[in-house]
Write a protein that holds these residues in place. Sequence first.
Motif, PDB file in Angstrom:
ATOM      1  N   ALA A  86      -1.351  16.607   5.909  1.00  0.00           N
ATOM      2  CA  ALA A  86      -2.235  15.885   6.838  1.00  0.00           C
ATOM      3  C   ALA A  86      -1.442  15.077   7.854  1.00  0.00           C
ATOM      4  CB  ALA A  86      -3.173  14.963   6.057  1.00  0.00           C
ATOM      5  N   ALA A  87      -0.272  14.551   7.442  1.00  0.00           N
ATOM      6  CA  ALA A  87       0.533  13.735   8.354  1.00  0.00           C
ATOM      7  C   ALA A  87       1.074  14.558   9.508  1.00  0.00           C
ATOM      8  CB  ALA A  87       1.683  13.093   7.593  1.00  0.00           C
ATOM      9  N   ASP A  88       1.448  15.817   9.241  1.00  0.00           N
ATOM     10  CA  ASP A  88       1.871  16.752  10.280  1.00  0.00           C
ATOM     11  C   ASP A  88       3.012  16.194  11.133  1.00  0.00           C
ATOM     12  OD1 ASP A  88       1.761  19.220  11.528  1.00  0.00           O
ATOM     13  OD2 ASP A  88       0.359  18.548  13.062  1.00  0.00           O
ATOM     14  N   LEU A  89       4.020  15.606  10.472  1.00  0.00           N
ATOM     15  CA  LEU A  89       5.183  15.086  11.189  1.00  0.00           C
ATOM     16  C   LEU A  89       6.188  16.208  11.435  1.00  0.00           C
ATOM     17  CD1 LEU A  89       5.731  11.708   9.309  1.00  0.00           C
ATOM     18  CD2 LEU A  89       4.682  12.071  11.545  1.00  0.00           C
ATOM     19  N   PRO A  90       6.949  16.136  12.520  1.00  0.00           N
ATOM     20  CA  PRO A  90       7.803  17.260  12.900  1.00  0.00           C
ATOM     21  C   PRO A  90       9.094  17.395  12.102  1.00  0.00           C
ATOM     22  CG  PRO A  90       8.015  15.489  14.493  1.00  0.00           C
ATOM     23  CD  PRO A  90       6.927  15.085  13.553  1.00  0.00           C
ATOM     24  N   GLY A  91       9.612  16.314  11.556  1.00  0.00           N
ATOM     25  CA  GLY A  91      10.930  16.385  10.931  1.00  0.00           C
ATOM     26  C   GLY A  91      10.937  15.777   9.548  1.00  0.00           C
ATOM     27  N   PRO A  92      12.089  15.463   8.992  1.00  0.00           N
ATOM     28  CA  PRO A  92      12.162  14.880   7.650  1.00  0.00           C
ATOM     29  C   PRO A  92      11.376  13.575   7.569  1.00  0.00           C
ATOM     30  CG  PRO A  92      14.335  15.572   8.391  1.00  0.00           C
ATOM     31  CD  PRO A  92      13.421  15.671   9.579  1.00  0.00           C
ATOM     32  N   PHE A  93      10.679  13.394   6.468  1.00  0.00           N
ATOM     33  CA  PHE A  93       9.899  12.174   6.262  1.00  0.00           C
ATOM     34  C   PHE A  93       9.623  11.999   4.779  1.00  0.00           C
ATOM     35  CE2 PHE A  93       6.872  15.579   6.978  1.00  0.00           C
ATOM     36  CZ  PHE A  93       5.840  15.356   6.065  1.00  0.00           C
ATOM     37  N   VAL A  94       9.007  10.881   4.450  1.00  0.00           N
ATOM     38  CA  VAL A  94       8.704  10.520   3.068  1.00  0.00           C
ATOM     39  C   VAL A  94       7.201  10.305   2.928  1.00  0.00           C
ATOM     40  CG1 VAL A  94       9.094   8.812   1.238  1.00  0.00           C
ATOM     41  CG2 VAL A  94      10.944   9.412   2.803  1.00  0.00           C
ATOM     42  N   VAL A  95       6.658  10.711   1.787  1.00  0.00           N
ATOM     43  CA  VAL A  95       5.286  10.366   1.420  1.00  0.00           C
ATOM     44  C   VAL A  95       5.361   9.436   0.219  1.00  0.00           C
ATOM     45  CG1 VAL A  95       3.089  11.205   0.534  1.00  0.00           C
ATOM     46  CG2 VAL A  95       4.299  12.506   2.291  1.00  0.00           C
ATOM     47  N   ALA A  96       4.638   8.321   0.270  1.00  0.00           N
ATOM     48  CA  ALA A  96       4.645   7.365  -0.842  1.00  0.00           C
ATOM     49  C   ALA A  96       3.239   6.822  -1.066  1.00  0.00           C
ATOM     50  CB  ALA A  96       5.610   6.213  -0.559  1.00  0.00           C
ATOM     51  N   THR A  97       2.748   6.953  -2.294  1.00  0.00           N
ATOM     52  CA  THR A  97       1.449   6.383  -2.655  1.00  0.00           C
ATOM     53  C   THR A  97       1.673   5.215  -3.606  1.00  0.00           C
ATOM     54  OG1 THR A  97       1.165   7.942  -4.493  1.00  0.00           O
ATOM     55  CG2 THR A  97       0.275   8.585  -2.340  1.00  0.00           C
ATOM     56  N   ASP A  98       0.657   4.393  -3.759  1.00  0.00           N
ATOM     57  CA  ASP A  98       0.764   3.190  -4.584  1.00  0.00           C
ATOM     58  C   ASP A  98       0.688   3.571  -6.063  1.00  0.00           C
ATOM     59  OD1 ASP A  98       0.780   0.637  -5.594  1.00  0.00           O
ATOM     60  OD2 ASP A  98      -1.291   0.185  -5.009  1.00  0.00           O
ATOM     61  N   ALA A  99       1.747   3.261  -6.816  1.00  0.00           N
ATOM     62  CA  ALA A  99       1.767   3.533  -8.248  1.00  0.00           C
ATOM     63  C   ALA A  99       1.468   2.286  -9.073  1.00  0.00           C
ATOM     64  CB  ALA A  99       3.132   4.098  -8.651  1.00  0.00           C
ATOM     65  N   ARG A 100       1.138   1.183  -8.389  1.00  0.00           N
ATOM     66  CA  ARG A 100       0.921  -0.102  -9.054  1.00  0.00           C
ATOM     67  C   ARG A 100       2.220  -0.545  -9.731  1.00  0.00           C
ATOM     68  NH1 ARG A 100      -4.846   1.714 -11.774  1.00  0.00           N
ATOM     69  NH2 ARG A 100      -5.851   2.373  -9.826  1.00  0.00           N
ATOM     70  N   ARG A 101       2.160  -1.655 -10.452  1.00  0.00           N
ATOM     71  CA  ARG A 101       3.349  -2.213 -11.115  1.00  0.00           C
ATOM     72  C   ARG A 101       4.519  -2.391 -10.150  1.00  0.00           C
ATOM     73  NH1 ARG A 101       3.958   1.504 -16.575  1.00  0.00           N
ATOM     74  NH2 ARG A 101       1.742   1.641 -17.104  1.00  0.00           N
ATOM     75  N   LYS A 102       4.220  -2.600  -8.868  1.00  0.00           N
ATOM     76  CA  LYS A 102       5.236  -2.756  -7.823  1.00  0.00           C
ATOM     77  C   LYS A 102       6.115  -1.513  -7.680  1.00  0.00           C
ATOM     78  CE  LYS A 102       5.337  -7.787  -8.238  1.00  0.00           C
ATOM     79  NZ  LYS A 102       6.173  -8.988  -8.456  1.00  0.00           N
ATOM     80  N   GLU A 103       5.505  -0.332  -7.904  1.00  0.00           N
ATOM     81  CA  GLU A 103       6.211   0.939  -7.785  1.00  0.00           C
ATOM     82  C   GLU A 103       5.445   1.871  -6.857  1.00  0.00           C
ATOM     83  OE1 GLU A 103       8.448   1.333 -12.111  1.00  0.00           O
ATOM     84  OE2 GLU A 103       6.409   2.129 -11.907  1.00  0.00           O
ATOM     85  N   VAL A 104       6.107   2.945  -6.448  1.00  0.00           N
ATOM     86  CA  VAL A 104       5.455   3.972  -5.632  1.00  0.00           C
ATOM     87  C   VAL A 104       5.720   5.344  -6.235  1.00  0.00           C
ATOM     88  CG1 VAL A 104       5.537   2.689  -3.467  1.00  0.00           C
ATOM     89  CG2 VAL A 104       7.469   4.172  -4.081  1.00  0.00           C
ATOM     90  N   TYR A 105       4.746   6.238  -6.057  1.00  0.00           N
ATOM     91  CA  TYR A 105       4.977   7.664  -6.268  1.00  0.00           C
ATOM     92  C   TYR A 105       5.455   8.216  -4.930  1.00  0.00           C
ATOM     93  CZ  TYR A 105       1.915   7.110 -10.367  1.00  0.00           C
ATOM     94  OH  TYR A 105       1.333   6.709 -11.551  1.00  0.00           O
TER      95      TYR A 105
END
Length: 217
Positions: free
Chosen positions: A102-121
């Motif tokens: 969905a982000a459709d970015l052209p180059g290298p990038f990161v996806v991060a969702t909220d994992a709670r406990r002050k962490e990310v997936y």
Amino acid sequence: MLLLALDTATPAVTVALHNGSDVIAESTQVDARRHGELLLPAVDRALHTAGLKLDAVTDIVVGIGPGPYTGLRVGLMTADTFGLALGVPVHGVCTLDGLAYAADLPGPFVVATDARRKEVYWARYDDPRTRVTDPAVDRPADIAAQVEGLPAVGAGALLYPETFPQAHGPEHVTAAALAALAAERLAKGEKLPDPRPLYLRRPDAQVPKNYKVVTPK
């Protein structure tokens, strides 16, 4: 082909119908505490919008996470139940992959969702269709060197601007993106993952280690 896609791995309860070419109906509500209440009504809304009944569905697509245990299992169990009832295949798609698409970015990038406990997936991508690391769960500060200088999308990235200074939306995955990605891969003859959860860590609820044993008198 008529794909019914759903995802409950993030606070978004999201459903979409895809006819193999386009998304024809979708419904998304953001509520981290009501996945079980909201999912089936969302399926009904999508079917009503498309003017179709459930028995028209030929394939189920479900987000397999990573995500919190309670929310994630709602979508997976619902998908399995639909698949058994309709006698149709159930395909898994990594939730992070849906966000990347969905982000459709052209180059290298990161996806991060909220994992709670002050962490990310999180995971790294070379482009919207190519993930180059396995999904992981970490504290943002611990991965700062690995994501330095890269754009990032997702609610997890937006929560930690010190690690992800180039963060932006979309915040949560949509079933429309999952369905479109799955339809594209199926049309190419690719095998999608089994609909099994990517929990990445144990659930918050645990059996007490030192519980009191009650014996009869």
